[in-house]
Design a protein around this motif. Structure first.
Motif, mmCIF file in Angstrom:
data_model
loop_
_atom_site.group_PDB
_atom_site.id
_atom_site.type_symbol
_atom_site.label_atom_id
_atom_site.label_comp_id
_atom_site.label_asym_id
_atom_site.label_seq_id
_atom_site.Cartn_x
_atom_site.Cartn_y
_atom_site.Cartn_z
ATOM 1 N N VAL A 1 0.822 -1.207 0.000
ATOM 2 C CA VAL A 1 0.000 0.000 0.000
ATOM 3 C C VAL A 1 0.858 1.260 0.000
ATOM 4 O O VAL A 1 0.624 2.199 -0.756
ATOM 5 C CB VAL A 1 -0.954 -0.025 1.207
ATOM 6 N N ASN A 2 1.836 1.320 0.896
ATOM 7 C CA ASN A 2 2.643 2.526 1.058
ATOM 8 C C ASN A 2 3.712 2.628 -0.024
ATOM 9 O O ASN A 2 4.375 1.645 -0.357
ATOM 10 C CB ASN A 2 3.280 2.578 2.442
ATOM 11 N N THR A 3 3.890 3.819 -0.553
ATOM 12 C CA THR A 3 4.961 4.099 -1.506
ATOM 13 C C THR A 3 6.246 4.474 -0.776
ATOM 14 O O THR A 3 7.340 4.050 -1.152
ATOM 15 C CB THR A 3 4.544 5.228 -2.457
ATOM 16 N N TRP A 4 6.121 5.283 0.278
ATOM 17 C CA TRP A 4 7.264 5.635 1.130
ATOM 18 C C TRP A 4 7.579 4.427 2.003
ATOM 19 O O TRP A 4 6.740 3.965 2.764
ATOM 20 C CB TRP A 4 6.901 6.841 1.995
ATOM 21 N N LYS A 5 8.793 3.896 1.916
ATOM 22 C CA LYS A 5 9.128 2.639 2.591
ATOM 23 C C LYS A 5 10.220 2.777 3.637
ATOM 24 O O LYS A 5 10.605 1.790 4.261
ATOM 25 C CB LYS A 5 9.524 1.589 1.553
ATOM 26 N N SER A 6 10.732 3.968 3.847
ATOM 27 C CA SER A 6 11.717 4.179 4.891
ATOM 28 C C SER A 6 11.029 4.187 6.248
ATOM 29 O O SER A 6 9.901 4.663 6.387
ATOM 30 C CB SER A 6 12.435 5.511 4.672
ATOM 31 N N GLY A 7 11.689 3.650 7.269
ATOM 32 C CA GLY A 7 11.109 3.645 8.599
ATOM 33 C C GLY A 7 9.934 2.691 8.702
ATOM 34 O O GLY A 7 9.779 1.755 7.912
ATOM 35 N N GLN A 8 9.066 2.940 9.664
ATOM 36 C CA GLN A 8 7.928 2.063 9.942
ATOM 37 C C GLN A 8 6.629 2.684 9.453
ATOM 38 O O GLN A 8 6.403 3.880 9.631
ATOM 39 C CB GLN A 8 7.826 1.796 11.440
ATOM 40 N N GLN A 9 5.769 1.846 8.866
ATOM 41 C CA GLN A 9 4.398 2.216 8.530
ATOM 42 C C GLN A 9 3.487 1.266 9.305
ATOM 43 O O GLN A 9 3.564 0.046 9.111
ATOM 44 C CB GLN A 9 4.143 2.128 7.031
ATOM 45 N N LEU A 10 2.654 1.823 10.185
ATOM 46 C CA LEU A 10 1.912 1.015 11.154
ATOM 47 C C LEU A 10 0.441 1.433 11.203
ATOM 48 O O LEU A 10 0.037 2.435 10.640
ATOM 49 C CB LEU A 10 2.519 1.182 12.549
ATOM 50 N N ASP B 1 -0.110 5.303 9.895
ATOM 51 C CA ASP B 1 0.873 6.276 10.365
ATOM 52 C C ASP B 1 2.266 5.830 9.949
ATOM 53 O O ASP B 1 2.569 4.636 9.868
ATOM 54 C CB ASP B 1 0.772 6.552 11.865
ATOM 55 N N SER B 2 3.117 6.796 9.633
ATOM 56 C CA SER B 2 4.439 6.552 9.056
ATOM 57 C C SER B 2 5.475 7.353 9.839
ATOM 58 O O SER B 2 5.283 8.549 10.102
ATOM 59 C CB SER B 2 4.446 6.972 7.585
ATOM 60 N N PHE B 3 6.576 6.704 10.204
ATOM 61 C CA PHE B 3 7.592 7.353 11.026
ATOM 62 C C PHE B 3 8.553 8.175 10.175
ATOM 63 O O PHE B 3 9.148 7.670 9.217
ATOM 64 C CB PHE B 3 8.375 6.317 11.827
#
Length: 265
Positions: free
Chosen positions: A8-17, A33-35
């Motif tokens: 789902v998420n395009t931004w993959k750095s850090g955590q997506q929760l 939410d994305s860190f």
């Protein structure tokens, strides 16, 4: 299930929760939410629109406008028209405050209808755990519920707010739980085809043993219909993390997790 899984998420750095999803015939929307995606070393709220076949529509949406501090644990509801609302927990949005519940509403093309806004009117202590439902009757309304600390006089209690399609409040917030001793938390809400709402939550000590699951039905204006009721027939140990939904024929389904009832823990 059609096809394989989709990232789902395009931004993959850090955590997506903490993903949340809403769906209609026009497609579906996922929020999470994305860190550090906003570059501030805090969580922020993002969303992605999808067609019914699971293909993405446009780029990720940056939902929260306040970037300082934590923006986390989104809830999402979608209208039959494809419009949708997202709510989340925001830390210290008024400087010096604790957690508040913030919401933002979107049209069916993913464009925000207004700026984000704090929904809870009581800002002392913590307001957490938002849950959203859309009215399926074509009115465009939403109902947002959350848990608020000490507002009912004893630890957490459950409160709600009706919203227009642009997230403008309809009237004042309303208290939902009648039993106020101890903690009432983890609210969830569903709306039937005529606008009748049911809110469920877990309540500490009310059934005589740890947490039990309770509910309250309300009319389309947020007025209580009858007394609150206990969902779990087995009261030993803990019943928590409820979920609620209306079936097409108007019947209500309530789910929860229980400790030890199946003898497997």
């Amino acid at each position: 299930v059609q096809g394989g899984e989709v990232v789902v998420n395009t931004w993959k750095s850090g955590q997506q929760l903490h993903p949340a999803v809403g769906a209609a015939k026009t497609g579906f929307v996922v929020a999470w939410d994305s860190f550090d995606q906003s570059g501030d070393e805090w969580e922020s709220i993002h969303a992605q629109r999808f067609k019914p076949d699971g293909s993405k529509v446009g780029a990720e949406l940056a939902v929260n406008q306040t970037l300082a501090n934590e923006q986390q644990r989104p809830a999402l509801a979608m209208q039959p028209s494809g419009k949708f609302a997202i709510a989340w927990e925001s830390f210290a949005q008024p400087k010096g405050a604790s957690y508040d519940v913030v919401a933002r509403c979107y049209d069916d093309l993913g464009m925000p209808l207004k700026a984000e806004a704090i929904v809870n009117s009581t800002v002392a202590d913590k307001q957490l755990g938002p849950a959203l439902a859309a009215f399926p009757d074509g009115s465009g309304k939403y109902v947002l519920v959350w848990q608020s600390f000490a507002e009912d006089g004893s630890e957490y209690g459950i409160f709600g707010q009706l919203l227009f399609q642009d997230c403008t409040p309809i009237g004042p917030p309303f208290a939902i739980n009648t039993f106020t001793q101890g903690e009432q938390s983890q609210p969830r809400v569903a709306v039937d085809g005529i606008g009748q709402m049911t809110v469920v939550w877990r309540s500490a000590g009310q059934d005589g043993s740890s947490f039990g699951v309770y509910g309250q039905t309300l009319d389309k204006n947020g007025q209580k219909l009858g007394a609150e009721w206990k969902a779990n027939p087995i009261t030993d140990n803990e019943q928590s993390r409820p979920a609620v939904a209306y079936l097409p024929d108007g019947r209500l389904v309530v789910l929860w997790q229980t400790v030890g009832e199946d003898e497997a823990g």
